[in-house]
Enzyme design. Structure first.
Site, PDB file in Angstrom:
ATOM      1  N   SER A  18      -7.328   7.850  -6.512  1.00 15.36           N
ATOM      2  CA  SER A  18      -7.736   6.887  -5.486  1.00 15.36           C
ATOM      3  C   SER A  18      -9.251   6.852  -5.336  1.00 15.36           C
ATOM      4  O   SER A  18      -9.859   5.769  -5.284  1.00 15.36           O
ATOM      5  CB  SER A  18      -7.087   7.236  -4.142  1.00 15.36           C
ATOM      6  OG  SER A  18      -5.685   7.147  -4.211  1.00 15.36           O
ATOM      7  N   ARG A  41     -14.275   8.051   2.251  1.00 14.49           N
ATOM      8  CA  ARG A  41     -13.115   8.536   3.002  1.00 14.49           C
ATOM      9  C   ARG A  41     -12.609   7.449   3.954  1.00 14.49           C
ATOM     10  O   ARG A  41     -11.399   7.290   4.126  1.00 14.49           O
ATOM     11  CB  ARG A  41     -13.497   9.801   3.760  1.00 14.49           C
ATOM     12  CG  ARG A  41     -12.373  10.465   4.545  1.00 14.49           C
ATOM     13  CD  ARG A  41     -11.276  11.058   3.715  1.00 14.49           C
ATOM     14  NE  ARG A  41     -11.714  12.029   2.737  1.00 14.49           N
ATOM     15  CZ  ARG A  41     -10.880  12.696   1.933  1.00 14.49           C
ATOM     16  NH1 ARG A  41      -9.575  12.480   2.016  1.00 14.49           N
ATOM     17  NH2 ARG A  41     -11.341  13.562   1.055  1.00 14.49           N
ATOM     18  N   HIS A  44     -10.793   5.036   1.776  1.00 15.96           N
ATOM     19  CA  HIS A  44      -9.550   5.645   1.316  1.00 15.96           C
ATOM     20  C   HIS A  44      -8.470   5.562   2.389  1.00 15.96           C
ATOM     21  O   HIS A  44      -7.292   5.292   2.094  1.00 15.96           O
ATOM     22  CB  HIS A  44      -9.808   7.107   0.932  1.00 15.96           C
ATOM     23  CG  HIS A  44      -8.592   7.845   0.476  1.00 15.96           C
ATOM     24  ND1 HIS A  44      -7.905   8.724   1.297  1.00 15.96           N
ATOM     25  CD2 HIS A  44      -7.927   7.840  -0.707  1.00 15.96           C
ATOM     26  CE1 HIS A  44      -6.887   9.230   0.630  1.00 15.96           C
ATOM     27  NE2 HIS A  44      -6.878   8.714  -0.593  1.00 15.96           N
TER      28      HIS A  44
END
Length: 229
Positions: A18, A41, A44
């Site tokens: 990812s 992050r 994500h």
């Protein structure tokens, strides 16, 4: 239309794959080496690449957030969902803890008698009680929490959180509250990470906190310092 083929991926490889996709699709950015893992992050968690444009950092905000975590910071969230999303196992390794006061009876009573929101009453309680460790405030839902934080910092020169994460989501006073907290933090020198605009959420607030925790713990490798000639 036929669905795209699904390729088997081992559980341990999913996150790595990812982040590789995120890195490729982001391309070149102007974020610092320490800011970039925080942005990735957030993407994500949300699958939303707009955070590569709307996430903003005051100078040194990540470094100051890492220092606070290593000193045993308290992370205060404005929702139980945000608190649940923070990796408390990593936080506790540094002697820190996560708090959310939204369901506390005294906060509910203060909000009722004061004619305000629980988020405001939570920020007031935090300013009174969370004085034993560096304070990181992560707001993912309530713009009134950011407005109250701005008021507290303007009114009390001794109230200075170690870091404010301002990422509430929504339509009413959300954009304005982020602009206000950004202005106040910039003026007073308080570290801030904010998602400008309407987007955000408790999941994004927790993701930003976790990005800092993973950097502090070494789960995300720290960028190497540049060698001086």
């Amino acid at each position: 239309m036929q669905p795209s083929p699904i390729h088997p991926v081992l559980p341990g490889d999913i996150e790595a794959r990812s982040f590789a996709i995120i890195t490729e699709e982001m391309g070149q950015t102007n974020f610092s080496p320490l800011e970039l893992p925080v942005v990735k992050r957030a993407i994500h968690t949300s699958a939303d690449f707009d955070y590569a444009q709307n996430l903003r950092f005051t100078p040194g905000a990540v470094e100051q957030g890492l220092a606070a975590i290593r000193a045993g910071a308290v992370i205060l969230t404005d929702t139980q969902m945000g608190r649940s999303g923070v990796n408390k196992q990593v936080l506790e390794r540094f002697g820190g803890r996560a708090e959310c006061y939204m369901a506390d009876p005294d906060v509910a009573e203060a909000a009722r008698t004061g004619g305000t929101t629980r988020a405001v009453a939570s920020m007031d309680k935090a300013a009174r009680t969370l004085t034993d460790a560096p304070l990181i405030v992560a707001v993912g839902n309530a713009p009134t929490a950011l407005i109250r934080l701005s008021e507290q910092m303007e009114q009390d020169m001794h109230f200075r959180p170690a870091l404010i994460v301002g990422v509430p989501v929504g339509f009413v006073n959300v954009v304005e509250s982020k602009e206000l907290i950004w202005h106040t933090c910039t003026k007073l020198g308080v570290p801030c990470i904010a998602a400008m605009g309407r987007k955000g959420g408790s999941n994004v607030a927790a993701a930003i906190c976790n990005a800092l925790l993973y950097l502090a713990s070494g789960r995300t490798p720290m960028p190497k310092a540049k060698e001086t000639p």
